[in-house]
Design a protein around this motif. Structure first.
Motif, PDB file in Angstrom:
ATOM      1  N   GLN A  82     -10.422 -75.543 -67.707  1.00  0.00           N
ATOM      2  CA  GLN A  82      -9.902 -74.341 -67.307  1.00  0.00           C
ATOM      3  C   GLN A  82     -10.553 -73.023 -67.916  1.00  0.00           C
ATOM      4  O   GLN A  82     -10.835 -71.979 -67.463  1.00  0.00           O
ATOM      5  CB  GLN A  82      -8.645 -74.180 -67.563  1.00  0.00           C
ATOM      6  N   GLY A 112       0.436 -69.464 -72.607  1.00  0.00           N
ATOM      7  CA  GLY A 112      -0.028 -70.356 -73.520  1.00  0.00           C
ATOM      8  C   GLY A 112      -0.682 -69.713 -74.696  1.00  0.00           C
ATOM      9  O   GLY A 112      -0.840 -68.641 -74.844  1.00  0.00           O
ATOM     10  N   ARG A 143      -4.092 -70.575 -75.294  1.00  0.00           N
ATOM     11  CA  ARG A 143      -5.630 -70.565 -75.186  1.00  0.00           C
ATOM     12  C   ARG A 143      -6.050 -69.341 -74.313  1.00  0.00           C
ATOM     13  O   ARG A 143      -5.474 -68.623 -73.620  1.00  0.00           O
ATOM     14  CB  ARG A 143      -5.948 -71.484 -74.478  1.00  0.00           C
ATOM     15  N   ALA A 162       2.258 -75.216 -68.918  1.00  0.00           N
ATOM     16  CA  ALA A 162       2.839 -74.370 -69.572  1.00  0.00           C
ATOM     17  C   ALA A 162       3.604 -73.041 -68.586  1.00  0.00           C
ATOM     18  O   ALA A 162       2.975 -72.889 -67.568  1.00  0.00           O
ATOM     19  CB  ALA A 162       1.580 -73.647 -70.262  1.00  0.00           C
ATOM     20  N   ASP A 204      -7.837 -71.940 -79.002  1.00  0.00           N
ATOM     21  CA  ASP A 204      -6.762 -72.809 -78.467  1.00  0.00           C
ATOM     22  C   ASP A 204      -5.473 -72.831 -79.376  1.00  0.00           C
ATOM     23  O   ASP A 204      -4.563 -73.432 -78.977  1.00  0.00           O
ATOM     24  CB  ASP A 204      -7.250 -74.017 -78.239  1.00  0.00           C
ATOM     25  N   ASP A 205      -5.495 -71.847 -80.312  1.00  0.00           N
ATOM     26  CA  ASP A 205      -4.362 -71.819 -81.142  1.00  0.00           C
ATOM     27  C   ASP A 205      -3.762 -70.288 -81.462  1.00  0.00           C
ATOM     28  O   ASP A 205      -3.262 -69.842 -82.458  1.00  0.00           O
ATOM     29  CB  ASP A 205      -4.484 -72.461 -82.579  1.00  0.00           C
ATOM     30  N   GLU A 212      -5.890 -70.810 -68.524  1.00  0.00           N
ATOM     31  CA  GLU A 212      -4.719 -71.768 -68.308  1.00  0.00           C
ATOM     32  C   GLU A 212      -4.423 -72.913 -69.229  1.00  0.00           C
ATOM     33  O   GLU A 212      -5.444 -73.695 -69.298  1.00  0.00           O
ATOM     34  CB  GLU A 212      -4.643 -71.959 -66.883  1.00  0.00           C
ATOM     35  N   THR A 213      -3.067 -73.334 -69.245  1.00  0.00           N
ATOM     36  CA  THR A 213      -2.790 -74.357 -69.943  1.00  0.00           C
ATOM     37  C   THR A 213      -1.934 -74.896 -68.898  1.00  0.00           C
ATOM     38  O   THR A 213      -0.829 -74.565 -68.484  1.00  0.00           O
ATOM     39  CB  THR A 213      -2.087 -74.052 -71.329  1.00  0.00           C
ATOM     40  N   THR A 216      -6.897 -65.082 -70.521  1.00  0.00           N
ATOM     41  CA  THR A 216      -6.187 -66.107 -70.511  1.00  0.00           C
ATOM     42  C   THR A 216      -6.910 -67.397 -70.164  1.00  0.00           C
ATOM     43  O   THR A 216      -7.348 -67.482 -68.828  1.00  0.00           O
ATOM     44  CB  THR A 216      -4.815 -65.876 -69.757  1.00  0.00           C
TER      45      THR A 216
END
Length: 142
Positions: free
Chosen positions: A59, A111, A113, A107, A129-130, A103-104, A101
């Motif tokens: 992604q 998200g 990420r 979610a 990613d956090d 995508e996760t 963004t």
């Protein structure tokens, strides 16, 4: 003695309020500050690891392509200025960094990420990613 108790309580409360106001809102250091040999503190270097874009999730690689093509972007927040309020990326003038963004799958929200770019066109690339707690620098072939 009865008159001293309220005075002591007042001093304790004033001390606590002063201490709290000085430390409220200050983030804790995530890495120690290095010192030069002369004892002067050196600025903390952000924890940014260089990595190839091939190690990014699919992604994120798709988002890199969209950024390079100028869109389209699914979220209205994509492309907005990233303030670097955490101070983890190298200090730059406001407007230098932009966020996108990643995508996760599964979610319901944007998200955690993101890709952060620096410069226009992007000269530096970061992935988190956090939700901005850490960043990993990566290179994009031109």
């Amino acid at each position: 003695m009865r008159q001293l108790k309220p005075l002591i309580l007042l001093v304790i409360v004033l001390f606590a309020v002063t201490f709290w106001s000085r430390h409220a809102g200050k983030p804790e250091a995530t890495a120690p500050i290095a010192s030069h040999a002369d004892g002067n503190a050196a600025p903390r270097t952000p924890d940014v690891a260089k990595e190839g874009s091939a190690s990014l999730p699919a992604q994120a690689r798709q988002m890199v392509q969209r950024i390079n093509q100028g869109g389209p972007f699914e979220h209205s927040q994509d492309g907005v200025v990233f303030g670097n309020y955490e101070g983890l990326l190298p200090k730059q003038p406001r407007g230098y960094y932009h966020e996108y963004t990643v995508e996760t799958p599964g979610a319901r929200t944007r998200g955690a990420r993101r890709i952060i770019t620096g410069g226009t066109p992007p000269a530096v690339w970061y992935y988190t990613d956090d939700h901005y707690r850490s960043f990993h620098r990566f290179e994009v072939a031109r």
